[in-house]
Enzyme design. Structure first.
Site, PDB file in Angstrom:
ATOM      1  N   ASP A   1      41.371  64.955  37.494  1.00 53.36           N
ATOM      2  CA  ASP A   1      40.422  64.027  36.879  1.00 53.36           C
ATOM      3  C   ASP A   1      39.205  63.947  37.805  1.00 53.36           C
ATOM      4  OD1 ASP A   1      38.950  61.771  36.181  1.00 53.36           O
ATOM      5  OD2 ASP A   1      40.710  60.548  35.751  1.00 53.36           O
TER       6      ASP A   1
ATOM      7  N   TYR B   1      25.982  57.423  27.516  1.00 55.90           N
ATOM      8  CA  TYR B   1      25.887  58.882  27.678  1.00 55.90           C
ATOM      9  C   TYR B   1      24.480  59.286  28.149  1.00 55.90           C
ATOM     10  CZ  TYR B   1      26.229  63.853  26.442  1.00 55.90           C
ATOM     11  OH  TYR B   1      26.230  65.230  26.468  1.00 55.90           O
TER      12      TYR B   1
HETATM   13  C1  BGC Z   1      25.714  65.772  23.012  1.00 55.98           C
HETATM   14  C2  BGC Z   1      25.944  66.213  21.583  1.00 55.98           C
HETATM   15  C3  BGC Z   1      24.619  66.269  20.837  1.00 55.98           C
HETATM   16  C4  BGC Z   1      23.562  67.010  21.612  1.00 55.98           C
HETATM   17  C5  BGC Z   1      22.199  66.940  20.953  1.00 55.98           C
HETATM   18  C6  BGC Z   1      24.673  66.654  23.634  1.00 55.98           C
HETATM   19  O1  BGC Z   1      24.480  66.324  24.975  1.00 55.98           O
HETATM   20  O2  BGC Z   1      26.946  65.823  23.725  1.00 55.98           O
HETATM   21  O3  BGC Z   1      26.841  65.337  20.938  1.00 55.98           O
HETATM   22  O4  BGC Z   1      24.817  66.900  19.580  1.00 55.98           O
HETATM   23  O5  BGC Z   1      23.457  66.508  22.918  1.00 55.98           O
HETATM   24  O6  BGC Z   1      21.863  65.646  20.539  1.00 55.98           O
END
Ligand code: BGC
Length: 271
Positions: A69, A169
């Site tokens: 991990d 994210y």
């Molecule tokens: C994400 C995807 C997304 C892409 C473009 C990536 O970093 O993990 O889910 O489709 O970016 O938006």
């Protein structure tokens, strides 16, 4: 005789995190196809990792699966120790492991925030630090590569494109940009190259719902001027080149590979 491009990583040893699915699989396979032996790190998916190892060895390459991990310091350190004992050294580290836990901002729990930051950002810190320690210890071995070591951080177009509904994210990827650049600045005098790859939409499990049906794919393509969703192999080929001596003068950069997603396609017809 110069080394043929197909074997530009011959004799080098690589570690790829999150290599049991998606982009990590393609990166591990591409490095192996170019002659590197590869540690296929995975978090949970033992079958996925073993399948990657089998594909690589069936094709005549060398690979080994290793569970760890990346958000856990002791596990990352044990993995590097094992890899170094196994190979006798390490030349390439691709810090790829990452995940999404999506939620509207006002509903996002601390646990959802923390999970993504732990894996996507703290995980990269832990992996980069161990890589840097090893590369500094080894120094440059001119028979292997011009650099003492090469690091790739797997970032995203979302290191620059804000992403509603995915604040954890996007924040992790924005953080990776400064992590990568600051580490690159610090390690360049030691002849260690540190770069990021910033993929756009690539057909992997992480964004399956965004391309799995023709309707979803058509909607996604409105964000991609080049009019195709990327394949994991697009990223694998770039990674194999970026860690090769052909890219020896590149450090501290994010290479976006996104079919033009970062070109603000809405402005093609507006503004
Ligand atoms: C994400 C995807 C997304 C892409 C473009 C990536 O970093 O993990 O889910 O489709 O970016 O938006």
């Amino acid at each position: 005789m110069p080394t043929p491009p197909s074997l530009r990583l011959a004799g080098q040893h690589a570690l790829v995190t999150g290599a049991s699915s998606g982009i990590g699989v393609a990166v591990a396979k591409a490095l192996a196809a170019h002659g590197a032996s590869v540690i296929v790190n995975y978090g949970h998916d033992t079958d996925g990792a073993n399948a990657v190892v089998k594909d690589i060895t069936d094709a005549g390459g060398q690979a080994l699966a290793y569970q760890a991990d990346v958000s856990q310091e002791a596990q990352v350190q044990a993995m590097f120790q094992q890899a170094i004992e196994h190979f006798g050294g390490l030349d390439i580290v691709v810090s790829n492991a990452g995940l999404q836990v999506d939620a509207p901002f006002v509903d996002m729990t601390l646990a959802q925030w923390q999970k993504v930051i732990d894996v996507n950002l703290t995980g990269q810190f832990l992996v980069l630090r161990e890589a840097a320690r090893q590369f500094m210890k080894q120094g440059v071995r001119p028979d292997v590569s011009k650099a003492a070591g090469k690091i790739i951080c797997m970032s995203s177009v979302h290191e620059v494109i804000p992403w509603a509904g995915h604040v954890n994210y996007a924040t992790s990827k924005g953080g990776i940009m400064q992590l990568m650049k600051s580490v690159a600045q610090e390690l360049a005098p030691h002849k260690i190259r540190v770069n990021s790859i910033g993929p756009g939409a690539i057909k992997t499990p992480i964004n399956h719902d965004a391309w799995a049906t023709p309707e979803a794919e058509a909607k996604l393509l409105t964000l991609i001027p080049y009019d195709r969703v990327g394949e994991p192999e697009d990223i694998g080929q770039l990674a194999a080149w970026l860690v090769s001596d052909e890219a020896d003068y590149i450090t501290g950069q994010t290479i976006f590979i996104d079919g033009g997603m970062t070109l603000y396609p809405g402005f093609a017809t507006g503004g």
